[in-house]
Design a protein around this motif. Structure first.
Motif, PDB file in Angstrom:
ATOM      1  N   LEU A   1       5.629  20.739  -2.763  1.00  0.00           N
ATOM      2  CA  LEU A   1       7.139  19.599  -3.813  1.00  0.00           C
ATOM      3  C   LEU A   1       7.813  19.057  -2.311  1.00  0.00           C
ATOM      4  CD1 LEU A   1       8.447  20.557  -6.987  1.00  0.00           C
ATOM      5  CD2 LEU A   1       5.981  19.279  -7.079  1.00  0.00           C
ATOM      6  N   LEU A   2       8.126  19.839  -1.267  1.00  0.00           N
ATOM      7  CA  LEU A   2       8.583  19.337  -0.759  1.00  0.00           C
ATOM      8  C   LEU A   2       8.196  18.412   0.548  1.00  0.00           C
ATOM      9  CD1 LEU A   2      11.184  22.176   1.126  1.00  0.00           C
ATOM     10  CD2 LEU A   2      11.595  19.717  -0.473  1.00  0.00           C
ATOM     11  N   LEU A   3       6.912  18.786   0.427  1.00  0.00           N
ATOM     12  CA  LEU A   3       6.211  18.045   0.818  1.00  0.00           C
ATOM     13  C   LEU A   3       5.012  16.922   0.483  1.00  0.00           C
ATOM     14  CD1 LEU A   3       3.663  20.996   2.918  1.00  0.00           C
ATOM     15  CD2 LEU A   3       4.973  19.392   3.956  1.00  0.00           C
ATOM     16  N   ASP A   4       5.037  16.727  -1.089  1.00  0.00           N
ATOM     17  CA  ASP A   4       4.841  15.939  -0.909  1.00  0.00           C
ATOM     18  C   ASP A   4       5.308  14.718  -1.523  1.00  0.00           C
ATOM     19  OD1 ASP A   4       4.142  13.732  -3.529  1.00  0.00           O
ATOM     20  OD2 ASP A   4       4.187  15.944  -5.172  1.00  0.00           O
ATOM     21  N   GLN A   5       4.622  13.334  -0.599  1.00  0.00           N
ATOM     22  CA  GLN A   5       5.207  11.967   0.141  1.00  0.00           C
ATOM     23  C   GLN A   5       6.131  11.130  -1.459  1.00  0.00           C
ATOM     24  OE1 GLN A   5       5.787  11.605   2.955  1.00  0.00           O
ATOM     25  NE2 GLN A   5       5.569  13.589   2.735  1.00  0.00           N
ATOM     26  N   SER A   6       5.194  12.055  -2.480  1.00  0.00           N
ATOM     27  CA  SER A   6       5.814  10.320  -3.882  1.00  0.00           C
ATOM     28  C   SER A   6       6.894  11.092  -3.891  1.00  0.00           C
ATOM     29  CB  SER A   6       4.646  11.025  -4.282  1.00  0.00           C
ATOM     30  OG  SER A   6       4.340  12.398  -5.432  1.00  0.00           O
ATOM     31  N   LEU A   7       7.569  12.154  -3.860  1.00  0.00           N
ATOM     32  CA  LEU A   7       8.933  13.025  -4.397  1.00  0.00           C
ATOM     33  C   LEU A   7      10.422  12.605  -3.562  1.00  0.00           C
ATOM     34  CD1 LEU A   7       9.264  14.243  -6.948  1.00  0.00           C
ATOM     35  CD2 LEU A   7       8.872  16.524  -5.637  1.00  0.00           C
ATOM     36  N   ILE A   8       9.858  12.939  -1.905  1.00  0.00           N
ATOM     37  CA  ILE A   8      10.351  12.989  -0.907  1.00  0.00           C
ATOM     38  C   ILE A   8       9.524  12.392   0.262  1.00  0.00           C
ATOM     39  CG2 ILE A   8      10.180  15.267  -0.722  1.00  0.00           C
ATOM     40  CD1 ILE A   8      13.651  14.663   0.099  1.00  0.00           C
ATOM     41  N   SER A   9      10.292  12.004   0.782  1.00  0.00           N
ATOM     42  CA  SER A   9       8.934  11.107   2.111  1.00  0.00           C
ATOM     43  C   SER A   9       9.318  11.677   3.377  1.00  0.00           C
ATOM     44  CB  SER A   9       8.285   9.824   1.932  1.00  0.00           C
ATOM     45  OG  SER A   9       9.785   9.278   2.409  1.00  0.00           O
ATOM     46  N   GLY A  10       9.286  12.014   4.139  1.00  0.00           N
ATOM     47  CA  GLY A  10       9.448  12.048   5.818  1.00  0.00           C
ATOM     48  C   GLY A  10       9.791  14.040   6.000  1.00  0.00           C
ATOM     49  N   ILE A  11       8.826  14.556   5.282  1.00  0.00           N
ATOM     50  CA  ILE A  11       8.699  16.040   5.663  1.00  0.00           C
ATOM     51  C   ILE A  11       7.273  16.707   5.659  1.00  0.00           C
ATOM     52  CG2 ILE A  11       9.589  18.120   4.261  1.00  0.00           C
ATOM     53  CD1 ILE A  11      12.048  17.126   2.921  1.00  0.00           C
ATOM     54  N   GLY A  12       7.614  16.992   6.325  1.00  0.00           N
ATOM     55  CA  GLY A  12       6.387  17.691   6.934  1.00  0.00           C
ATOM     56  C   GLY A  12       6.258  19.332   7.146  1.00  0.00           C
TER      57      GLY A  12
ATOM     58  N   ALA B   1      16.722  16.821 -10.036  1.00  0.00           N
ATOM     59  CA  ALA B   1      15.727  15.990 -11.891  1.00  0.00           C
ATOM     60  C   ALA B   1      13.942  16.333 -11.414  1.00  0.00           C
ATOM     61  CB  ALA B   1      16.422  15.730 -12.598  1.00  0.00           C
ATOM     62  N   ARG B   2      13.702  15.574 -10.804  1.00  0.00           N
ATOM     63  CA  ARG B   2      12.479  15.551 -10.421  1.00  0.00           C
ATOM     64  C   ARG B   2      11.331  16.840 -10.055  1.00  0.00           C
ATOM     65  NH1 ARG B   2       9.909  10.634  -8.011  1.00  0.00           N
ATOM     66  NH2 ARG B   2       7.833  11.372  -8.246  1.00  0.00           N
ATOM     67  N   LEU B   3      12.092  17.425  -9.411  1.00  0.00           N
ATOM     68  CA  LEU B   3      12.041  17.919  -8.561  1.00  0.00           C
ATOM     69  C   LEU B   3      11.815  19.757  -9.464  1.00  0.00           C
ATOM     70  CD1 LEU B   3      11.137  20.184  -5.366  1.00  0.00           C
ATOM     71  CD2 LEU B   3      13.316  20.326  -6.374  1.00  0.00           C
ATOM     72  N   ARG B   4      12.795  20.010 -10.490  1.00  0.00           N
ATOM     73  CA  ARG B   4      12.751  20.836 -10.893  1.00  0.00           C
ATOM     74  C   ARG B   4      12.313  20.737 -11.982  1.00  0.00           C
ATOM     75  NH1 ARG B   4      17.754  22.347 -13.334  1.00  0.00           N
ATOM     76  NH2 ARG B   4      17.701  24.842 -13.309  1.00  0.00           N
TER      77      ARG B   4
ATOM     78  N   ALA C   1       1.173  -1.000  -0.198  1.00  0.00           N
ATOM     79  CA  ALA C   1      -0.229   0.068   0.077  1.00  0.00           C
ATOM     80  C   ALA C   1       0.846   1.362  -0.289  1.00  0.00           C
ATOM     81  CB  ALA C   1      -0.814   0.019   1.876  1.00  0.00           C
ATOM     82  N   ILE C   2       2.322   1.685   0.019  1.00  0.00           N
ATOM     83  CA  ILE C   2       3.238   2.511   0.521  1.00  0.00           C
ATOM     84  C   ILE C   2       4.540   2.878  -0.638  1.00  0.00           C
ATOM     85  CG2 ILE C   2       2.292   3.028   2.735  1.00  0.00           C
ATOM     86  CD1 ILE C   2       5.062   2.865   3.478  1.00  0.00           C
ATOM     87  N   GLN C   3       3.726   1.693  -1.479  1.00  0.00           N
ATOM     88  CA  GLN C   3       4.803   1.435  -2.597  1.00  0.00           C
ATOM     89  C   GLN C   3       5.272   2.593  -3.384  1.00  0.00           C
ATOM     90  OE1 GLN C   3       5.112  -2.022  -5.536  1.00  0.00           O
ATOM     91  NE2 GLN C   3       3.009  -1.918  -5.002  1.00  0.00           N
ATOM     92  N   HIS C   4       3.938   3.589  -3.270  1.00  0.00           N
ATOM     93  CA  HIS C   4       4.487   4.963  -3.605  1.00  0.00           C
ATOM     94  C   HIS C   4       4.698   6.253  -3.066  1.00  0.00           C
ATOM     95  CE1 HIS C   4       0.545   5.434  -1.136  1.00  0.00           C
ATOM     96  NE2 HIS C   4       1.195   6.617  -1.193  1.00  0.00           N
ATOM     97  N   ILE C   5       5.139   5.801  -2.480  1.00  0.00           N
ATOM     98  CA  ILE C   5       6.214   6.407  -1.222  1.00  0.00           C
ATOM     99  C   ILE C   5       7.462   6.572  -1.639  1.00  0.00           C
ATOM    100  CG2 ILE C   5       6.646   7.043   1.090  1.00  0.00           C
ATOM    101  CD1 ILE C   5       3.868   7.567   0.890  1.00  0.00           C
ATOM    102  N   ALA C   6       7.676   8.276  -2.084  1.00  0.00           N
ATOM    103  CA  ALA C   6       9.424   7.846  -2.009  1.00  0.00           C
ATOM    104  C   ALA C   6      10.144   7.063  -1.208  1.00  0.00           C
ATOM    105  CB  ALA C   6       9.839   9.664  -2.565  1.00  0.00           C
ATOM    106  N   ARG C   7      11.218   7.104  -1.350  1.00  0.00           N
ATOM    107  CA  ARG C   7      11.878   7.094  -0.289  1.00  0.00           C
ATOM    108  C   ARG C   7      12.560   7.999   0.457  1.00  0.00           C
ATOM    109  NH1 ARG C   7      15.247   2.022  -0.249  1.00  0.00           N
ATOM    110  NH2 ARG C   7      14.546   0.479  -2.557  1.00  0.00           N
TER     111      ARG C   7
END
Length: 281
Positions: free
Chosen positions: A167-178, A155-158, A135-141
């Motif tokens: 984008l920092l809050l987008d858990q599919s791009l980078i996770s763990g940041i709130g 590259a993805r962010l830019r 269920a959390i395969q979509h969560i980025a490392r």
DNA sequence: CATAGATCCTGTATGC
DNA sequence: TGCATACAGGATCTAT
């Protein structure tokens, strides 16, 4: 508001105290907390043991000794995992109780606002050598994961047409940041939260990533100090929040770099704290 | 598909 | 004093 550092503190506590013990009973006190899995939770867990505690971003999971299933935990905004003696009175917002055959301390999921969840899932390959709940395969490392790919993230962010904080809050791009660590990282990097991500240079994103890691690592060190052997603290407020925050929650207080009063603005239905002088749009 | 915004929830704080 | 409203925000769903 558990973000990566707080969840990591919980992971360590649960990994130490709730693993290698046979689960004897699962009591669900609130259906929402288990996402309609009331019957399934007991069926999957009773008689098994958790072998370890893993984490990606803000998600925790406890693989079972059956080899392919696990318990997935998300603390949401107010969730806590506590180790409590059986004779200890139930917490007001106790949602799920896990008892063990050794009659030792119970694992309790307590959650006031019920945004958190505790569910079972199957483990699948994470694309490298590890496993991850389906269920959390979509969560980025997350940025503390050794397999996090810095250049791919940059590259993805830019390439995105959106604001940097979003984008920092987008858990599919980078996770763990709130919200808190996003504001703190952006303050350190002197970037305004509404700045278009595509306008931030590669080297600037690279240093932002370094600041994300620095603030999380520092917070983690603080969280470690409030950890008690039988109480798995999710709070983190005692050490880190009072001393080390530079932006979050400091509206009107002087910026620690230039003394300009920190400002607050509404963004994505929540607050953003920033220095109007250090962080220009 | 990508992005933006609403929504869920409840205890605490603030306003009138 | 009492009632109403704002606020906290991670993830998911809906709308554009």
């Amino acid at each position: 508001m558990p973000e990566l550092p707080e969840v990591e503190v919980v992971r360590r506590g649960v990994g130490q105290w709730a693993t290698q013990r046979v689960i004897s009973q699962v009591e669900v006190r609130h259906a929402r907390a288990v996402r309609r899995q009331e019957a399934e939770l007991s069926a999957v867990l009773v008689g098994r043991t958790f072998v370890c505690a893993s984490r990606r971003g803000k998600y925790l999971w406890l693989p079972l000794d059956d080899g392919d299933q696990c318990l997935v935990v998300h603390l949401g905004m107010s969730g806590q995992l506590l180790m409590q003696l059986a004779e200890q009175a139930d917490e007001l917002h106790l949602r799920v109780r896990f008892a063990f055959a050794d009659d030792g301390p119970q694992l309790r999921f307590v959650d006031q606002r019920t945004f958190g969840s505790v569910t079972t899932d199957v483990l699948v390959s994470d694309g490298l050598e590890g496993q991850i709940p389906r269920a959390i395969q979509h969560i980025a490392r997350d940025p503390l994961d050794p397999a996090f790919d810095d250049e791919l993230f940059i590259a993805r962010l830019r390439k995105k047409d959106s604001e940097i904080k979003r984008l920092l809050l987008d858990q599919s791009l980078i996770s763990g940041i709130g919200n808190i660590y996003a504001d703190e990282s952006l303050w350190r990097s002197r970037i305004h939260s509404t700045r278009a991500a595509s306008s931030v240079s590669k080297s600037k994103v690279r240093s932002l990533l370094a600041d994300v890691r620095a603030v999380m690592t520092e917070a983690l060190a603080q969280g470690g100090t409030s950890f008690d052997s039988l109480y798995v603290n999710v709070n983190g407020e005692s050490g880190y929040f009072s001393r080390a925050l530079n932006a979050y929650g400091r509206e009107g207080e002087p910026c620690n770099r230039c003394s300009t009063p920190i400002r607050r603005s509404r963004f994505m239905n929540r607050s953003s704290f920033y220095c109007p002088r250090c962080q220009r749009v």
